[in-house]
Structures are given as structure tokens and as C-alpha cells.
Design an enzyme around this catalytic site. Structure first.
Site, PDB file in Angstrom:
ATOM      1  N   ASN A  38       0.803  -1.220   0.000  1.00  0.00           N
ATOM      2  CA  ASN A  38       0.000   0.000   0.000  1.00  0.00           C
ATOM      3  C   ASN A  38       0.840   1.276   0.000  1.00  0.00           C
ATOM      4  O   ASN A  38       0.291   2.373  -0.123  1.00  0.00           O
ATOM      5  CB  ASN A  38      -0.928   0.028   1.220  1.00  0.00           C
ATOM      6  CG  ASN A  38      -0.158   0.009   2.527  1.00  0.00           C
ATOM      7  OD1 ASN A  38       0.227  -1.060   2.989  1.00  0.00           O
ATOM      8  ND2 ASN A  38       0.090   1.157   3.138  1.00  0.00           N
ATOM      9  N   GLY A  48       6.810  -1.066  -2.000  1.00  0.00           N
ATOM     10  CA  GLY A  48       5.792  -2.089  -2.211  1.00  0.00           C
ATOM     11  C   GLY A  48       4.674  -1.618  -3.122  1.00  0.00           C
ATOM     12  O   GLY A  48       4.174  -2.381  -3.950  1.00  0.00           O
ATOM     13  N   SER A  91      18.119  -4.786   1.940  1.00  0.00           N
ATOM     14  CA  SER A  91      18.440  -3.366   1.999  1.00  0.00           C
ATOM     15  C   SER A  91      19.942  -3.176   1.865  1.00  0.00           C
ATOM     16  O   SER A  91      20.735  -3.978   2.384  1.00  0.00           O
ATOM     17  CB  SER A  91      17.971  -2.760   3.323  1.00  0.00           C
ATOM     18  OG  SER A  91      18.452  -1.443   3.487  1.00  0.00           O
ATOM     19  N   TYR A 133      18.181  -2.082  12.599  1.00  0.00           N
ATOM     20  CA  TYR A 133      17.456  -2.145  11.321  1.00  0.00           C
ATOM     21  C   TYR A 133      18.293  -2.876  10.272  1.00  0.00           C
ATOM     22  O   TYR A 133      17.804  -3.795   9.603  1.00  0.00           O
ATOM     23  CB  TYR A 133      17.121  -0.744  10.821  1.00  0.00           C
ATOM     24  CG  TYR A 133      16.562  -0.763   9.415  1.00  0.00           C
ATOM     25  CD1 TYR A 133      15.249  -1.169   9.172  1.00  0.00           C
ATOM     26  CD2 TYR A 133      17.347  -0.408   8.312  1.00  0.00           C
ATOM     27  CE1 TYR A 133      14.738  -1.219   7.879  1.00  0.00           C
ATOM     28  CE2 TYR A 133      16.850  -0.454   7.032  1.00  0.00           C
ATOM     29  CZ  TYR A 133      15.549  -0.853   6.818  1.00  0.00           C
ATOM     30  OH  TYR A 133      15.047  -0.914   5.534  1.00  0.00           O
TER      31      TYR A 133
END
Length: 320
Positions: free
Chosen positions: A29, A33, A156, A181
Site C-alpha cells: 500500500n 511495495g 536493503s 534495522y
């Protein structure tokens, strides 16, 4: 999956048809993505947007339909931070097979303090890695039912300089948001490569012809991303201010290209790593050597065992 010849040059603006295929994009959304979903929708495939927010999913589908006439879209509520909810996703999809899943949903925290999911896992590790690990387990019957399915894991560039601390996967001893992360994305990438090793070892007895591919988007910035209101609006000020960065980095529409190629290109193989061509930061997708910090199968195997224990699932086997 597609009608393209394996020898055809890849063109990010002229994608092969994928009529009849069904693709799931987690976090479809927003961000990268969203653009993965938009680009896949242009191939004639049915694209399912996995989102924890139904209203945002509706906005994203409206935006895609405005740009892709006749787009075949649906949405499913999907929260990779909630492990217990994931077993219901296959039934909610309402399909008899799944040709690809793009593991894109994720969370990044810029500042302390450390947070946890409802299952008690560090938020970034639990969402980015453990949730997709478990989701793959529950999706495996649908993936196995497809002629040649793909699991595409979005890593990433932030993971390239990291190393996993297998004794502190949840960052309980030493929590630093940016490092945590990067390590959560590194764990995802280890998972994608280890999944392919295990699928190959299992052959057709456990998981059909499912292949697992790892991709990363390079340096993808909102300020270099074209507007898709109301999903994303880029102001003139942001566009002008980001112009110098465009020499080295790119927008999220381009960050989607490696994942889209990994889904559609018949020349892509399991166990590969795909990213942007120019310094791994921008440009059209190309095959990269697997990064040095991803080449130790012992690390990947230990991570797998820990992930299996933490989630109660094993994507290398079909659910009982």
C-alpha cells in the site's frame, strides 16, 4: 509465469505479460511495495496487496487503477508483526495457487527506545524478518501449487556493512536503531538465501518448484519518487532539493525494479541477489555477486533454527 524469452533484453518499462498469475506483495500500500504492485499490475497478473491498514490498501488500489486500466487487484489484511494472524492469510487470499510473494513490508525506527511486537520480539527484527519467515511457512502450500513460484525477499543496502550477532538477535544487550534495522534486513536476506538452499535440498517432495530470490532497492528516496496521490505526494520543493541526490540515488519507483524483475524474468534463478546496476545504488536491475556477509551457510543455518524456535514455523516444510 511470463511470456518473455529468456534471451530477451530486460526493459523495466516494457514488462512481459503475466496473465493468469497471482502475486502477493506485503506492504503493497505504500513506498517501494506500492510501486512493485503497480508495475506488476501492468502485466495482466492478479496482484494482491497485503496491508495491515484496509483504508490505505483501498487508496493504493485506486491509485493503481487510475494508471493501469483493467488492473486486477485485491487486498488482504496482513500484519507481519502479528505472528498468530499469519496462518489465516492463505485462506483470506481465496486462490488455489500463488505464483510469487514479494516480502517487502517492514518497519524502521530512527530513534530509541527499543520496542517490541505483541509477541515480545524486538520490533524491527520481529516485523522485517520473523514475520516473513512465518508467513512463508503458511504460504508454502499455495506456492507449491504453482508451476514455478518465487519467494522474493526485499533486503536493503543498509545490511551490506552489518554482521549478525547470533547471541543477541533481539538487540536486548546493545540496541542501536540504525544497526538493529540493518541487521534485521540482513537476517531477511540470509533467510532468502537459506530458503533456496533448503528448497533445493528438498527437491519436489516438500516444496514443488519454488525458488527463493533476494533483492535490494539501492538508495531509494521519497524525494526522488514521483507522486501517486494520495499514496505519496512529492512537493516541488522536495523535488528541487533532491536533484543533487539523483546523481547517486533514485526514487522508490526505481527501487521496485529488482523485485519486479525477480518475479517476472524467467532467467532469474533461486539463490541469486539482484540490485541496481550503478554501484548498487541506482539504475536498472542486474545480478550481483552475493555479499560477503551473506556467504556463510553456518550463520544462515543458525539463524534459521533460531527463527524456527521463535515462530514455531519452518518454511522449509509444508504445514501439517
Amino acid at each position: 509465469m511470463s511470456s518473455a524469452s529468456p534471451t530477451s533484453p530486460w526493459n523495466v518499462r516494457r514488462l512481459p505479460r503475466a496473465d493468469g498469475s497471482v502475486f502477493l506483495v506485503t506492504g503493497g500500500n505504500a513506498g517501494i511495495g506500492y510501486f512493485v504492485a503497480e508495475q506488476l499490475a501492468a502485466t495482466g497478473a492478479t496482484v494482491v496487496l497485503g496491508s495491515r491498514n484496509p483504508a490505505k490498501a483501498e487508496n493504493a488500489m485506486a491509485s493503481i487503477r487510475a494508471r493501469v486500466p483493467g488492473a486486477q487487484l485485491s487486498a488482504v489484511r496482513l500484519d507481519v508483526a502479528d505472528l498468530s494472524s499469519l496462518r489465516t492469510v492463505p485462506d483470506a487470499l481465496g486462490v488455489d495457487r500463488l505464483d510469487a510473494v514479494v516480502h517487502n513490508a517492514g518497519v524502521a525506527l530512527d530513534d530509541p527506545p527499543r520496542q517490541e511486537t505483541g509477541d515480545g520480539h524486538e520490533l524491527m527484527f520481529g516485523t522485517n524478518h520473523l514475520g516473513h519467515f512465518a508467513l512463508t511457512h503458511w504460504l508454502m502450500p499455495l506456492l507449491s501449487a504453482a508451476p514455478a513460484a518465487r519467494v522474493v525477499t526485499m533486503g536493503s543496502f543498509a545490511a551490506k556493512s552489518e554482521r549478525l550477532d547470533l547471541d543477541d538477535l533481539q538487540s536486548r544487550k546493545d540496541y542501536r536503531p540504525k544497526r538493529t534495522y540493518g541487521r534485521s534486513k540482513l537476517a531477511q536476506m540470509h533467510f532468502g538465501l537459506e530458503l533456496d538452499r533448503r528448497l533445493r535440498a528438498a527437491g519436489s517432495t516438500a516444496a514443488g518448484t519454488v525458488a527463493s530470490v533476494v533483492v535490494h532497492p539501492g538508495g531509494a528516496l521519497d524525494s526522488l519518487t514521483p507522486s501517486r496521490p494520495p499514496v505519496h505526494v512529492r512537493t516541488t520543493t522536495a523535488r528541487l532539493g533532491a536533484a543533487p541526490a539523483g546523481l547517486l540515488l533514485q526514487g522508490k519507483h526505481a527501487g521496485a525494479w529488482p523485485a519486479v524483475r525477480a518475479v517476472l524474468d524467467p532467467a532469474v534463478r533461486g539463490g541469486q541477489l539482484w540490485g541496481p546496476r550503478a554501484f548498487g545504488l541506482r539504475g536498472e536491475p542486474h545480478l550481483e555477486p552475493v555479499w560477503a556477509n551473506l556467504t556463510d551457510p553456518t550463520v544462515a543455518a543458525r539463524l534459521w533454527e533460531a527463527s524456527r524456535d521463535l515462530t514455531g514455523t519452518d518454511p522449509g516444510t509444508l504445514p501439517g
